[in-house]
Design an enzyme around this catalytic site. Sequence first.
Site, PDB file in Angstrom:
ATOM      1  N   HIS A  47     -14.470  -8.876  -3.868  1.00  0.00           N
ATOM      2  CA  HIS A  47     -13.431  -7.833  -4.857  1.00  0.00           C
ATOM      3  C   HIS A  47     -12.006  -8.614  -4.397  1.00  0.00           C
ATOM      4  O   HIS A  47     -11.382  -8.749  -3.524  1.00  0.00           O
ATOM      5  CB  HIS A  47     -13.797  -6.698  -4.056  1.00  0.00           C
ATOM      6  CG  HIS A  47     -12.453  -5.518  -4.859  1.00  0.00           C
ATOM      7  ND1 HIS A  47     -12.571  -5.268  -6.513  1.00  0.00           N
ATOM      8  CD2 HIS A  47     -11.750  -4.658  -4.374  1.00  0.00           C
ATOM      9  CE1 HIS A  47     -11.964  -4.476  -6.442  1.00  0.00           C
ATOM     10  NE2 HIS A  47     -11.294  -4.030  -5.612  1.00  0.00           N
TER      11      HIS A  47
ATOM     12  N   CYS B  43     -14.434   0.136  -7.628  1.00  0.00           N
ATOM     13  CA  CYS B  43     -14.923  -1.065  -7.546  1.00  0.00           C
ATOM     14  C   CYS B  43     -16.053  -2.351  -7.012  1.00  0.00           C
ATOM     15  O   CYS B  43     -16.177  -2.631  -6.938  1.00  0.00           O
ATOM     16  CB  CYS B  43     -13.858  -1.931  -6.015  1.00  0.00           C
ATOM     17  SG  CYS B  43     -11.745  -0.709  -6.734  1.00  0.00           S
TER      18      CYS B  43
ATOM     19  N   ASN C 143      -6.045  -6.235  -9.376  1.00  0.00           N
ATOM     20  CA  ASN C 143      -7.445  -5.435  -8.770  1.00  0.00           C
ATOM     21  C   ASN C 143      -8.094  -4.512 -10.413  1.00  0.00           C
ATOM     22  O   ASN C 143      -7.166  -4.055 -10.696  1.00  0.00           O
ATOM     23  CB  ASN C 143      -7.138  -4.673  -8.219  1.00  0.00           C
ATOM     24  CG  ASN C 143      -8.271  -3.502  -7.682  1.00  0.00           C
ATOM     25  OD1 ASN C 143      -9.286  -4.097  -8.423  1.00  0.00           O
ATOM     26  ND2 ASN C 143      -8.094  -3.187  -6.285  1.00  0.00           N
TER      27      ASN C 143
HETATM   28  O1  UT7 Z   1      -9.723  -1.587  -5.160  1.00  0.00           O
HETATM   29  C1  UT7 Z   1     -10.238  -0.769  -3.721  1.00  0.00           C
HETATM   30  C2  UT7 Z   1      -9.680  -1.057  -2.736  1.00  0.00           C
HETATM   31  N1  UT7 Z   1      -7.698  -0.982  -2.917  1.00  0.00           N
HETATM   32  C3  UT7 Z   1      -7.275  -1.613  -1.815  1.00  0.00           C
HETATM   33  O2  UT7 Z   1      -8.165  -2.519  -1.594  1.00  0.00           O
HETATM   34  C4  UT7 Z   1      -6.072  -1.698  -1.083  1.00  0.00           C
HETATM   35  C5  UT7 Z   1      -5.132  -1.923   0.149  1.00  0.00           C
HETATM   36  N2  UT7 Z   1      -4.739  -2.000   1.079  1.00  0.00           N
HETATM   37  C6  UT7 Z   1      -3.339  -2.469   0.272  1.00  0.00           C
HETATM   38  O3  UT7 Z   1      -3.630  -3.657   0.150  1.00  0.00           O
HETATM   39  C7  UT7 Z   1      -1.835  -2.736   0.899  1.00  0.00           C
HETATM   40  O4  UT7 Z   1      -1.512  -1.453   2.045  1.00  0.00           O
HETATM   41  C8  UT7 Z   1      -0.734  -2.382   0.175  1.00  0.00           C
HETATM   42  C9  UT7 Z   1      -0.899  -3.132  -0.914  1.00  0.00           C
HETATM   43  C10 UT7 Z   1      -1.297  -1.303  -1.307  1.00  0.00           C
HETATM   44  C11 UT7 Z   1       0.166  -2.208   0.853  1.00  0.00           C
HETATM   45  O5  UT7 Z   1       0.252  -3.101   1.654  1.00  0.00           O
HETATM   46  P1  UT7 Z   1       0.763  -3.275   3.251  1.00  0.00           P
HETATM   47  O6  UT7 Z   1       1.632  -4.055   4.015  1.00  0.00           O
HETATM   48  O7  UT7 Z   1       0.268  -2.093   4.169  1.00  0.00           O
HETATM   49  O8  UT7 Z   1       2.537  -2.686   3.104  1.00  0.00           O
HETATM   50  P2  UT7 Z   1       3.341  -0.558   3.895  1.00  0.00           P
HETATM   51  O9  UT7 Z   1       2.431  -0.005   3.008  1.00  0.00           O
HETATM   52  O10 UT7 Z   1       2.927  -0.504   5.091  1.00  0.00           O
HETATM   53  O11 UT7 Z   1       4.404  -0.654   3.223  1.00  0.00           O
HETATM   54  C12 UT7 Z   1       5.088  -1.442   4.572  1.00  0.00           C
HETATM   55  C13 UT7 Z   1       6.659  -1.581   2.960  1.00  0.00           C
HETATM   56  C14 UT7 Z   1       6.976  -0.346   3.272  1.00  0.00           C
HETATM   57  O12 UT7 Z   1       8.599   0.036   3.371  1.00  0.00           O
HETATM   58  P3  UT7 Z   1       9.145   1.173   5.046  1.00  0.00           P
HETATM   59  O13 UT7 Z   1       7.784   1.909   5.192  1.00  0.00           O
HETATM   60  O14 UT7 Z   1       8.678  -0.908   5.949  1.00  0.00           O
HETATM   61  O15 UT7 Z   1      10.323   0.636   5.144  1.00  0.00           O
HETATM   62  C15 UT7 Z   1       6.774   0.292   1.873  1.00  0.00           C
HETATM   63  O16 UT7 Z   1       7.190   1.483   1.178  1.00  0.00           O
HETATM   64  O17 UT7 Z   1       6.682  -2.078   2.595  1.00  0.00           O
HETATM   65  C16 UT7 Z   1       6.941  -0.924   1.542  1.00  0.00           C
HETATM   66  N3  UT7 Z   1       6.149  -1.229   0.284  1.00  0.00           N
HETATM   67  C17 UT7 Z   1       7.021  -1.612  -0.828  1.00  0.00           C
HETATM   68  N4  UT7 Z   1       7.671  -2.765  -1.167  1.00  0.00           N
HETATM   69  C18 UT7 Z   1       8.455  -2.919  -2.064  1.00  0.00           C
HETATM   70  C19 UT7 Z   1       5.395  -0.711  -0.102  1.00  0.00           C
HETATM   71  N5  UT7 Z   1       4.898  -1.059  -1.390  1.00  0.00           N
HETATM   72  C20 UT7 Z   1       6.088  -1.869  -1.845  1.00  0.00           C
HETATM   73  C21 UT7 Z   1       6.728  -2.359  -2.929  1.00  0.00           C
HETATM   74  N6  UT7 Z   1       7.467  -3.351  -3.350  1.00  0.00           N
HETATM   75  N7  UT7 Z   1       5.253  -2.196  -4.169  1.00  0.00           N
END
Ligand code: UT7
Length: 335
Positions: free
Chosen positions: A262, A121, A292
């Site tokens: 970004h 990125c 993204n």
């Molecule tokens: O360009 C490269 C740079 N990349 C980035 O900048 C990405 C950076 N990271 C992020 O944007 C975030 O970490 C994500 C959007 C990928 C994830 O968001 P989060 O708030 O960190 O969620 P999480 O991974 O902590 O997941 C929270 C919950 C989990 O469920 P439990 O374990 O709490 O029951 C996940 O399984 O949300 C669940 N989950 C989803 N639920 C519905 C994860 N993805 C999804 C989804 N839909 N797509």
Amino acid sequence: MSESLSQSQYQVCIAGTGSYLPERVMTNADLEKIVDTNDEWIVSRTGIRERRIAAPDEFSSHMATKAGLKALEQAGISGEEIDLIIVATITPDTFTPATACYVQQQIGAVGAVAFDISAACSGYLYAMKIAKRMIADGTFKNALIIGSEKLSHFINWQDRTTCILFGDGAGAAVLRRAAPEEGSILATEMGSDGRLTHLLNVKGGGIACPITKENADDNLVTLAMLGKEVFKHAVTRMKESAEKVIERSGLKPEDIKLVVPHQANLRIIDAIADRLSVPNERIFVNLEKYGNTSAAAVAIALDEAHRTGRIERGDHVVMVVFGAGLTWAAAAVRW
Ligand code: UT7
């Protein structure tokens, strides 16, 4: 790694920008049909509502060329006048030759030097720094820098933690020597931390993990990410990187007309705006439409900001990016 204007023989300006987004729109509702997710989760955790998906026969070079031609048109420069082409991409048409060489052919830049860089990125601002340096020292006159990605090709459509985030597209800019009364790129900054390669990668496809049926079945040829860890580093590094170029260009937060970050996650963007003390109305966001698009994201955002009148002559603009590697970069520009 940084530089100041005093090291440069010539000042360098952004003479034109362009972007291209594929026609096909994939909404959050479309994703609900293929993976266990929902619009409410995606919007509240990321800000993304839809993304574009390139056609099967549409490659990174095709999108790059379309974006590049728009930038050339706006700059009033023909393909033949371009003597440097840098394409930032992690989704090249072929391993070799470089996607930039296909673009060179497609825009008729017969005398140009063309090569790709791979910085995920962060690639577009890496390209901006390299091109700026090589114009500033007199090596080249007119450069075309492009971020172009067909990320949909490397997505595991069963992985809801990644497939909701990414999209396809391209953004470009023409850089050239600036006359004294014109704007210029004031400061650039970039960095990498190879201790964190495990946080975001596509393991398969190279020599270490060749494309075999087994590797493909094990999802090793698709993008994998530890999102929470990436999130934390993104906020810290983008804040530091933006602050460096703001300080080196002698700007204060109130001098900045627009920050173009970004486009990965609205919560990351909000955190950075907060830490830089720049109000939200001076932060450019378009990730709700495109998700993204990796190296293309800040390039598309810059073009959209410019073409919709959010940036005018004399304005100070700060761009800041972050990606796999980990890598990061920033640039401050007087338009
Ligand atoms: O360009 C490269 C740079 N990349 C980035 O900048 C990405 C950076 N990271 C992020 O944007 C975030 O970490 C994500 C959007 C990928 C994830 O968001 P989060 O708030 O960190 O969620 P999480 O991974 O902590 O997941 C929270 C919950 C989990 O469920 P439990 O374990 O709490 O029951 C996940 O399984 O949300 C669940 N989950 C989803 N639920 C519905 C994860 N993805 C999804 C989804 N839909 N797509």
